[in-house]
Design an enzyme around this catalytic site. Structure first.
Site, PDB file in Angstrom:
ATOM      1  N   GLU A 155     103.324  47.269  49.812  1.00 40.07           N
ATOM      2  CA  GLU A 155     102.342  46.815  50.798  1.00 40.07           C
ATOM      3  C   GLU A 155     101.104  47.702  50.788  1.00 40.07           C
ATOM      4  OE1 GLU A 155     106.503  45.945  52.488  1.00 40.07           O
ATOM      5  OE2 GLU A 155     105.548  47.495  51.283  1.00 40.07           O
ATOM      6  N   ASN A 180     105.967  48.419  44.520  1.00 40.39           N
ATOM      7  CA  ASN A 180     106.313  49.811  44.791  1.00 40.39           C
ATOM      8  C   ASN A 180     106.314  50.615  43.502  1.00 40.39           C
ATOM      9  OD1 ASN A 180     108.746  48.234  44.267  1.00 40.39           O
ATOM     10  ND2 ASN A 180     109.955  50.016  44.854  1.00 40.39           N
ATOM     11  N   TYR A 211     110.635  61.797  45.463  1.00 43.57           N
ATOM     12  CA  TYR A 211     110.531  60.588  46.285  1.00 43.57           C
ATOM     13  C   TYR A 211     109.312  60.497  47.197  1.00 43.57           C
ATOM     14  CZ  TYR A 211     114.551  57.784  45.082  1.00 43.57           C
ATOM     15  OH  TYR A 211     115.426  56.956  44.430  1.00 43.57           O
ATOM     16  N   CYS A 232     103.952  51.461  56.213  1.00 43.41           N
ATOM     17  CA  CYS A 232     103.242  50.238  55.810  1.00 43.41           C
ATOM     18  C   CYS A 232     102.804  49.431  57.025  1.00 43.41           C
ATOM     19  CB  CYS A 232     104.118  49.397  54.894  1.00 43.41           C
ATOM     20  SG  CYS A 232     104.312  50.135  53.251  1.00 43.41           S
ATOM     21  N   GLU A 238     107.687  54.276  42.227  1.00 45.82           N
ATOM     22  CA  GLU A 238     108.519  55.431  42.542  1.00 45.82           C
ATOM     23  C   GLU A 238     108.135  56.649  41.720  1.00 45.82           C
ATOM     24  OE1 GLU A 238     112.612  53.191  43.941  1.00 45.82           O
ATOM     25  OE2 GLU A 238     112.627  54.287  42.052  1.00 45.82           O
ATOM     26  N   ASN A 239     108.648  57.764  42.160  1.00 49.32           N
ATOM     27  CA  ASN A 239     108.455  59.033  41.483  1.00 49.32           C
ATOM     28  C   ASN A 239     109.731  59.828  41.688  1.00 49.32           C
ATOM     29  OD1 ASN A 239     107.517  61.959  41.303  1.00 49.32           O
ATOM     30  ND2 ASN A 239     105.685  60.852  40.666  1.00 49.32           N
ATOM     31  N   ALA A 240     110.103  60.645  40.714  1.00 51.65           N
ATOM     32  CA  ALA A 240     111.322  61.451  40.856  1.00 51.65           C
ATOM     33  C   ALA A 240     111.272  62.309  42.118  1.00 51.65           C
ATOM     34  CB  ALA A 240     111.532  62.326  39.624  1.00 51.65           C
ATOM     35  N   CYS A 255     104.756  52.432  48.549  1.00 46.15           N
ATOM     36  CA  CYS A 255     105.291  51.099  48.791  1.00 46.15           C
ATOM     37  C   CYS A 255     104.349  50.012  48.284  1.00 46.15           C
ATOM     38  CB  CYS A 255     105.522  50.889  50.283  1.00 46.15           C
ATOM     39  SG  CYS A 255     106.689  52.035  51.029  1.00 46.15           S
TER      40      CYS A 255
END
Length: 168
Positions: A83, A70, A76, A123, A72-74, A81
């Site tokens: 998968e 995964n 969201y 996913c 992430e980014n600030a 993900c």
């Protein structure tokens, strides 16, 4: 309060079966290796906001193994993900090769979770699209520090799915 009866109502029963193993030692060696690769991929996750690390390892029909985690980014919704990261990379590099098996591991605060975590709805939908695209099933191993769950196909996780024919 009186019960309202509708003589036209029917019930649709949906069943799925998922194999359950007590721990990783009960898996076949090849599956154990795939799980270990998913665990290693999870450790490389970029998840500074949630500290919820997820790793995926895919076995392709040609024997190649692709991993993802995964990101992430600030903001969201801008993250992705594990998968989907792995499946999209596999499909971009091996566009004619089906995914036949995948392992998924989740880690929180440096520890593998005690119970398996299933893929999110997005996913699951991508997994089903991949199964439909190649007309193959993706056996999916959900890892944890305790029991391990194995589903024969992605559709076991999302029995009411949306697919291309629904657009017609």
């Amino acid at each position: 309060m009186p019960t309202i009866k509708n003589k036209h109502m029917k019930f649709l029963e949906i069943k799925t079966q998922i194999k359950q193993f007590d721990n990783i030692d009960e898996l076949p060696q090849a599956d154990t290796e795939l799980v270990m690769m998913a665990r290693a991929a999870a450790e490389k996750s970029y998840s500074p906001y949630s500290n919820f690390k997820v790793g995926t390892a895919l076995l392709l029909e040609n024997g190649e193994i692709v991993t993802g985690n995964n990101q992430e980014n600030a903001a969201y919704p801008s993250g992705l993900c594990a998968e989907r990261t792995a499946i999209f990379w596999a499909n971009s590099q091996y566009p004619d090769v089906p995914v036949i098996k995948m392992a998924i591991t989740a880690i929180k605060n440096g520890k593998i979770l005690p119970s398996p975590v299933a893929p999110c709805g997005s996913c699951r939908q991508v997994m089903i699209e991949t199964e439909n695209r190649f007309n193959t099933e993706i056996e999916t191993i959900l890892d944890s520090s305790g029991e391990i769950w194995v589903a024969d196909k992605a559709k076991d996780f999302l029995p009411l799915f949306f697919e291309g024919k629904d657009l017609e």
